[in-house]
Write a protein that holds these residues in place. Structure first.
Motif, PDB file in Angstrom:
ATOM      1  N   PRO A   1      33.087  48.735  43.304  1.00 62.21           N
ATOM      2  CA  PRO A   1      32.905  48.861  42.091  1.00 62.21           C
ATOM      3  C   PRO A   1      31.587  47.846  41.538  1.00 62.21           C
ATOM      4  O   PRO A   1      31.206  46.796  41.665  1.00 62.21           O
ATOM      5  CB  PRO A   1      33.832  48.921  41.408  1.00 62.21           C
ATOM      6  CG  PRO A   1      34.909  48.147  42.384  1.00 62.21           C
ATOM      7  CD  PRO A   1      34.396  48.349  43.411  1.00 62.21           C
ATOM      8  N   SER A   2      30.595  48.474  40.699  1.00 63.76           N
ATOM      9  CA  SER A   2      29.858  47.933  39.947  1.00 63.76           C
ATOM     10  C   SER A   2      29.892  46.451  39.490  1.00 63.76           C
ATOM     11  O   SER A   2      31.480  47.094  38.409  1.00 63.76           O
ATOM     12  CB  SER A   2      28.584  48.433  39.705  1.00 63.76           C
ATOM     13  OG  SER A   2      29.694  48.808  38.763  1.00 63.76           O
ATOM     14  N   ASP A   3      28.931  46.232  38.820  1.00 63.06           N
ATOM     15  CA  ASP A   3      29.528  44.867  37.895  1.00 63.06           C
ATOM     16  C   ASP A   3      30.113  45.173  36.301  1.00 63.06           C
ATOM     17  O   ASP A   3      31.061  44.552  35.244  1.00 63.06           O
ATOM     18  CB  ASP A   3      28.582  43.119  38.506  1.00 63.06           C
ATOM     19  CG  ASP A   3      29.022  43.176  39.322  1.00 63.06           C
ATOM     20  OD1 ASP A   3      30.016  42.689  39.691  1.00 63.06           O
ATOM     21  OD2 ASP A   3      28.628  42.086  39.178  1.00 63.06           O
ATOM     22  N   ALA A   4      29.205  46.029  36.317  1.00 59.57           N
ATOM     23  CA  ALA A   4      29.401  46.795  35.198  1.00 59.57           C
ATOM     24  C   ALA A   4      29.944  47.975  34.784  1.00 59.57           C
ATOM     25  O   ALA A   4      31.100  47.639  33.628  1.00 59.57           O
ATOM     26  CB  ALA A   4      28.153  47.705  35.071  1.00 59.57           C
ATOM     27  N   LEU A   5      30.607  48.211  35.523  1.00 60.12           N
ATOM     28  CA  LEU A   5      32.157  49.329  36.004  1.00 60.12           C
ATOM     29  C   LEU A   5      33.523  48.323  35.333  1.00 60.12           C
ATOM     30  O   LEU A   5      34.369  48.657  35.021  1.00 60.12           O
ATOM     31  CB  LEU A   5      33.016  50.325  36.681  1.00 60.12           C
ATOM     32  CG  LEU A   5      33.933  50.665  36.777  1.00 60.12           C
ATOM     33  CD1 LEU A   5      33.534  51.534  36.003  1.00 60.12           C
ATOM     34  CD2 LEU A   5      34.093  51.651  38.309  1.00 60.12           C
ATOM     35  N   LEU A   6      33.542  47.269  36.131  1.00 57.73           N
ATOM     36  CA  LEU A   6      34.483  46.220  36.359  1.00 57.73           C
ATOM     37  C   LEU A   6      34.415  45.387  34.028  1.00 57.73           C
ATOM     38  O   LEU A   6      35.742  44.941  34.586  1.00 57.73           O
ATOM     39  CB  LEU A   6      34.187  45.121  37.374  1.00 57.73           C
ATOM     40  CG  LEU A   6      34.776  45.154  38.812  1.00 57.73           C
ATOM     41  CD1 LEU A   6      34.352  44.458  39.894  1.00 57.73           C
ATOM     42  CD2 LEU A   6      36.721  46.262  38.846  1.00 57.73           C
ATOM     43  N   ALA A   7      33.448  45.681  34.573  1.00 63.31           N
ATOM     44  CA  ALA A   7      33.799  44.643  32.479  1.00 63.31           C
ATOM     45  C   ALA A   7      33.856  45.338  32.122  1.00 63.31           C
ATOM     46  O   ALA A   7      34.115  45.532  30.644  1.00 63.31           O
ATOM     47  CB  ALA A   7      31.854  44.313  32.303  1.00 63.31           C
ATOM     48  N   ARG A   8      33.226  46.781  32.373  1.00 58.75           N
ATOM     49  CA  ARG A   8      34.448  47.908  30.644  1.00 58.75           C
ATOM     50  C   ARG A   8      36.138  48.436  31.570  1.00 58.75           C
ATOM     51  O   ARG A   8      36.458  48.265  30.386  1.00 58.75           O
ATOM     52  CB  ARG A   8      33.547  49.326  31.251  1.00 58.75           C
ATOM     53  CG  ARG A   8      32.347  49.559  30.559  1.00 58.75           C
ATOM     54  CD  ARG A   8      31.310  50.757  30.954  1.00 58.75           C
ATOM     55  NE  ARG A   8      31.227  51.854  31.606  1.00 58.75           N
ATOM     56  CZ  ARG A   8      31.075  51.991  32.173  1.00 58.75           C
ATOM     57  NH1 ARG A   8      29.756  51.918  32.987  1.00 58.75           N
ATOM     58  NH2 ARG A   8      31.303  52.850  34.074  1.00 58.75           N
ATOM     59  N   ILE A   9      35.963  47.487  32.876  1.00 55.86           N
ATOM     60  CA  ILE A   9      37.512  48.325  32.920  1.00 55.86           C
ATOM     61  C   ILE A   9      38.137  46.903  31.795  1.00 55.86           C
ATOM     62  O   ILE A   9      39.535  47.168  31.428  1.00 55.86           O
ATOM     63  CB  ILE A   9      38.143  48.185  34.069  1.00 55.86           C
ATOM     64  CG1 ILE A   9      37.631  49.572  34.561  1.00 55.86           C
ATOM     65  CG2 ILE A   9      39.409  47.915  34.934  1.00 55.86           C
ATOM     66  CD1 ILE A   9      37.714  49.485  36.213  1.00 55.86           C
ATOM     67  N   GLU A  10      38.249  45.880  31.970  1.00 56.77           N
ATOM     68  CA  GLU A  10      38.347  44.523  31.630  1.00 56.77           C
ATOM     69  C   GLU A  10      38.608  45.161  29.880  1.00 56.77           C
ATOM     70  O   GLU A  10      39.559  44.217  29.284  1.00 56.77           O
ATOM     71  CB  GLU A  10      37.538  43.665  31.706  1.00 56.77           C
ATOM     72  CG  GLU A  10      38.366  42.437  31.708  1.00 56.77           C
ATOM     73  CD  GLU A  10      38.003  41.010  32.606  1.00 56.77           C
ATOM     74  OE1 GLU A  10      38.047  39.881  31.405  1.00 56.77           O
ATOM     75  OE2 GLU A  10      36.434  41.069  32.767  1.00 56.77           O
TER      76      GLU A  10
END
Length: 114
Positions: free
Chosen positions: A21-30
């Motif tokens: 997963p991209s860093d943007a996706l991981l940031a949104r999940i967090e």
């Protein structure tokens, strides 16, 4: 090569390649997880534990019963016991029975022991 072989090759490549997963996706999940945790946080503790105890005892009806029992206990403990004794042994005194006799009231259980 048949269609099934082509499909199997395509699926085999898909099994080997694991997408990250991209860093943007991981940031949104967090961010979403933090919002959910804050939404389901425990409510603040009650300020007074007296009301919790009051509710655990059963509320107003139980509190009224406990108060009545306490007042009756204080009243019985503070008053002169002569009134209680005269009320309980009053019928024995009227009929002429001796309430201080150790066998008083047990004569019906002594079948032929006399």
């Amino acid at each position: 090569m048949t269609d099934e072989d082509a499909l199997e090759d395509l699926l085999g490549h898909a099994r080997k390649a694991r997408p990250t997963p991209s860093d943007a996706l991981l940031a949104r999940i967090e961010v979403d997880a933090a919002a959910e945790i804050a939404k389901h946080a425990a409510p603040p503790a009650a300020r007074c534990s007296v009301w919790k105890t009051f509710s655990a005892l059963g509320g107003w009806p139980a509190f009224a019963s406990l108060t009545a029992a306490g007042v009756a206990g204080v009243w019985i403990g503070a008053t002169d016991p002569a009134g209680v004794v005269s009320q309980s042994f009053g019928t024995a005194m009227i009929t002429g029975l001796d309430a201080t006799d150790p066998g008083y009231g047990y004569s019906e259980f002594a079948w032929g022991l006399e």
